[in-house]
Design an enzyme around this catalytic site. Structure first.
Site, mmCIF file in Angstrom:
data_model
loop_
_atom_site.group_PDB
_atom_site.id
_atom_site.type_symbol
_atom_site.label_atom_id
_atom_site.label_comp_id
_atom_site.label_asym_id
_atom_site.label_seq_id
_atom_site.Cartn_x
_atom_site.Cartn_y
_atom_site.Cartn_z
ATOM 1 N N GLU A 136 12.777 4.235 3.168
ATOM 2 C CA GLU A 136 13.318 3.345 4.185
ATOM 3 C C GLU A 136 12.554 2.045 4.348
ATOM 4 O O GLU A 136 13.068 1.100 4.948
ATOM 5 C CB GLU A 136 13.345 4.044 5.546
ATOM 6 C CG GLU A 136 11.968 4.379 6.077
ATOM 7 C CD GLU A 136 11.995 4.931 7.490
ATOM 8 O OE1 GLU A 136 10.927 4.936 8.121
ATOM 9 O OE2 GLU A 136 13.075 5.335 7.925
ATOM 10 N N VAL A 184 8.891 -0.640 3.021
ATOM 11 C CA VAL A 184 7.758 -1.001 2.179
ATOM 12 C C VAL A 184 6.639 -1.461 3.104
ATOM 13 O O VAL A 184 6.874 -2.260 4.012
ATOM 14 C CB VAL A 184 8.129 -2.121 1.183
ATOM 15 C CG1 VAL A 184 6.948 -2.452 0.279
ATOM 16 C CG2 VAL A 184 9.332 -1.724 0.359
ATOM 17 N N VAL A 185 5.439 -0.967 2.905
ATOM 18 C CA VAL A 185 4.312 -1.231 3.798
ATOM 19 C C VAL A 185 3.304 -2.119 3.072
ATOM 20 O O VAL A 185 2.883 -1.810 1.948
ATOM 21 C CB VAL A 185 3.643 0.081 4.263
ATOM 22 C CG1 VAL A 185 2.490 -0.216 5.221
ATOM 23 C CG2 VAL A 185 4.662 0.976 4.935
ATOM 24 N N ILE A 204 0.822 -1.225 0.000
ATOM 25 C CA ILE A 204 0.000 0.000 0.000
ATOM 26 C C ILE A 204 0.848 1.263 0.000
ATOM 27 O O ILE A 204 0.330 2.355 -0.271
ATOM 28 C CB ILE A 204 -0.958 0.029 1.214
ATOM 29 C CG1 ILE A 204 -0.160 -0.026 2.525
ATOM 30 C CG2 ILE A 204 -1.955 -1.101 1.128
ATOM 31 C CD1 ILE A 204 -1.048 0.108 3.763
ATOM 32 N N GLY A 229 8.494 3.780 0.533
ATOM 33 C CA GLY A 229 9.242 4.963 0.917
ATOM 34 C C GLY A 229 10.729 4.715 0.799
ATOM 35 O O GLY A 229 11.184 3.668 0.322
ATOM 36 N N ASP A 233 11.613 14.067 11.512
ATOM 37 C CA ASP A 233 11.228 14.007 10.099
ATOM 38 C C ASP A 233 9.749 14.338 9.952
ATOM 39 O O ASP A 233 9.026 13.735 9.147
ATOM 40 C CB ASP A 233 11.523 12.617 9.519
ATOM 41 C CG ASP A 233 11.415 12.606 7.998
ATOM 42 O OD1 ASP A 233 11.592 13.670 7.380
ATOM 43 O OD2 ASP A 233 11.144 11.536 7.429
ATOM 44 N N LYS A 237 5.289 -3.312 8.146
ATOM 45 C CA LYS A 237 6.299 -2.363 7.699
ATOM 46 C C LYS A 237 7.613 -3.116 7.574
ATOM 47 O O LYS A 237 8.245 -3.469 8.566
ATOM 48 C CB LYS A 237 6.423 -1.199 8.677
ATOM 49 C CG LYS A 237 7.341 -0.089 8.180
ATOM 50 C CD LYS A 237 7.265 1.144 9.053
ATOM 51 C CE LYS A 237 8.096 2.264 8.491
ATOM 52 N NZ LYS A 237 8.030 3.507 9.305
#
Length: 508
Positions: free
Chosen positions: A253, A255-256, A248, A251, A392, A276
């Site tokens: 850092e 993958v979700v 879904i 990024g 961040d 995650k």
């Protein structure tokens, strides 16, 4: 009358009448020529032998065999062929119907080429070491460094000799490099050309090895490596997850993935969860160690040499940060399970649809104003109650769900005692202030006011940003010296932050 005489003459025994024996032949009769011819005719009645060696022994045209050496050779040849026949039967019995067969040719007494009736032109050259059509390699230079005498001296630096040697050295290249038949064409390669070819082959081998390793052992954009895939499969097999639906979000850092929850140690897992998966390569986020090595909670466990340990430490860091935020009742995902570099959390969304990011949602002016005050309150809670700086924070890491702002991606969050914590906080304040000012929120604070409101430091606001940042750097320096004099503060993460217990994995 005659029959009675015969019966009387035959000796009678309990077992019947004894048949009289034929008269014995004398030695002269046995050695007679007539008896020899009779025996020869009887021998011809037997079936002749199939072996050519036996034919030589029985043939009338055979040469004289009075020599013991010739007789021994003929008998040995017959024995060798019988041995080879037995060896072929053993080989056939041993291999059976197997697709991979083992040959006993090396144990044969007679070489197949010797046993072949074909001509030399039909022989298949299997041993290329003695291939007459293969070009000969150039001779090596002796230790003295030259060959010949007088005017015909040729040194090892001769251009023709070096060129042929370089052509022969190309056979040592990798099998996938097609070098052709340079020796057959009498190709002469200069040292410069040979070194360039060798360097190119080595660089191609290293590049292909890197690509293979990156494909097999690192997490890519929307795919996982075999180790990660195995961990996810184990979660489904153990009943922690019912199914994994798909990716879904991606990024720099992680993958979700979205998944359906099951049960964990008699505790119900949320119906919808996310996995995650932290990327096991640092190509896109190479400065992770900046957020870990100076964090006093993990400084003793940090090692930059092992990439996978850094990734696992990063996942553990996010788990403990989320646990702190959950205790302070800050809207954030709830941690379910941590397995190496895979973090299972509750899903923020509904019916497989994730909550939108704050930058993508369209809100009214009143809702946007409410969102700003929520973010301000969350930042104050995070700094003052959780003792954390997000490091961040932006509209990309805030979700809008059920009328509230949810914080995500807190793996890089650090404590205020971090040497660069105030710089990270100032960067967060700049991102938040810039976003809400662009969205037209009239009550949005400036970056300096927001920083002082969150940190409570009350740094004087000058005309230039450089002066404000210099004050922040000076405060960080004094804070670092103070912490070093007191000793580096360490926190037992298992007792302070809570969260799921960390248990050693059996497959580590």
């Amino acid at each position: 009358m005659d029959q009675a005489v015969v019966a009387v003459e035959l000796p009678k025994t309990p077992w019947g009448f004894v048949v009289p024996q034929p008269p014995a032949c004398s030695l002269n009769d046995v050695m007679s020529e007539q008896l020899a011819n009779q025996l020869e005719e009887e021998n011809k009645a037997f079936a002749s032998l199939n072996h050519p060696g036996a034919d030589l022994l029985l043939s009338d045209e055979a040469p004289e065999t009075t020599s013991d050496l010739m007789l021994a050779k003929m008998l040995q040849m017959q024995f060798d062929h019988e041995f080879d026949e037995q060896l072929r039967r053993e080989e056939k019995k041993f291999n059976g119907d197997s697709k991979v067969s083992i040959s006993f040719e090396n144990y044969r007494m007679v070489h197949p080429y010797e046993d072949s009736d074909s001509s030399e032109d039909e022989v298949d050259w299997q041993d290329t070491r003695h291939d007459p059509y293969r070009a000969a390699k150039p001779q090596t230079t002796p230790r003295r460094g030259f060959t010949g005498k007088g005017k015909n001296i040729t040194t090892k630096h001769d251009a023709v000799t070096c060129g042929r040697k370089n052509t022969a050295r190309m056979d040592n290249f990798a099998p996938e490099v097609h070098v052709g038949d340079g020796l057959g064409m009498d190709l002469k390669l200069s040292n410069q050309v040979f070194n360039a070819l060798k360097q190119h082959c080595n660089s191609e081998q290293r590049r292909s090895a890197r690509l293979h390793e990156k494909k097999e052992h690192s997490t890519a954009e929307q795919a996982v490596d075999p180790r990660t895939r195995l961990l996810m499969y184990k979660m489904v097999s153990a009943g922690v997850l019912e199914s994994i639906n798909g990716c879904i979000s991606t990024g720099k850092e992680s993958v979700v993935f979205h998944a359906n929850g099951g049960s964990l140690e008699e505790q119900l897992v949320p119906q919808e969860v996310v996995l995650k998966v932290f990327k096991t390569t640092l190509n896109e986020f190479k400065n992770r160690d900046r957020y870990i090595k100076d964090d006093y909670r993990f400084i003793d466990r940090f090692s930059k040499l092992n990439t996978r340990k850094v990734i696992r430490l990063w996942a553990e860091k996010e788990m403990h940060n989320l646990s702190r935020m959950k205790k302070a009742e800050i809207p954030c995902p709830e941690v379910v399970l941590l397995k190496k570099h895979i973090l299972v959390m509750s899903f923020i969304g509904k019916d497989h649809v994730p909550a939108p990011k704050l930058k993508d949602v369209l809100l009214s002016s009143e809702d946007m104003k409410n969102a700003f005050y929520q973010v301000l309150h969350v930042m104050q809670q995070l700094y003052q109650e959780c003792n954390l700086v997000h490091a961040d924070l932006s509209e990309y890491n805030m979700l809008w769900h059920e009328g509230k702002v949810w914080l995500i991606d807190v793996g890089q969050s650090v404590e205020p005692t971090h040497p660069h914590a105030l710089e990270f906080l100032f960067r967060d304040c700049r991102n938040v202030a810039t976003f809400f000012q662009k969205r037209g929120v009239s009550d949005a604070m400036s970056v300096y006011e927001l920083f002082n409101s969150v940190s409570g430091l009350n740094i004087p606001v000058g005309e230039e940003e450089a002066e404000f940042i210099s004050e922040i750097v000076a405060l960080e320096k004094r804070n670092e010296d103070h912490v070093q004099r007191r000793g580096k503060k360490t926190f037992p993460v298992s007792s302070e932050d809570g969260g799921p217990p960390l248990q050693p994995d059996s497959d580590d």
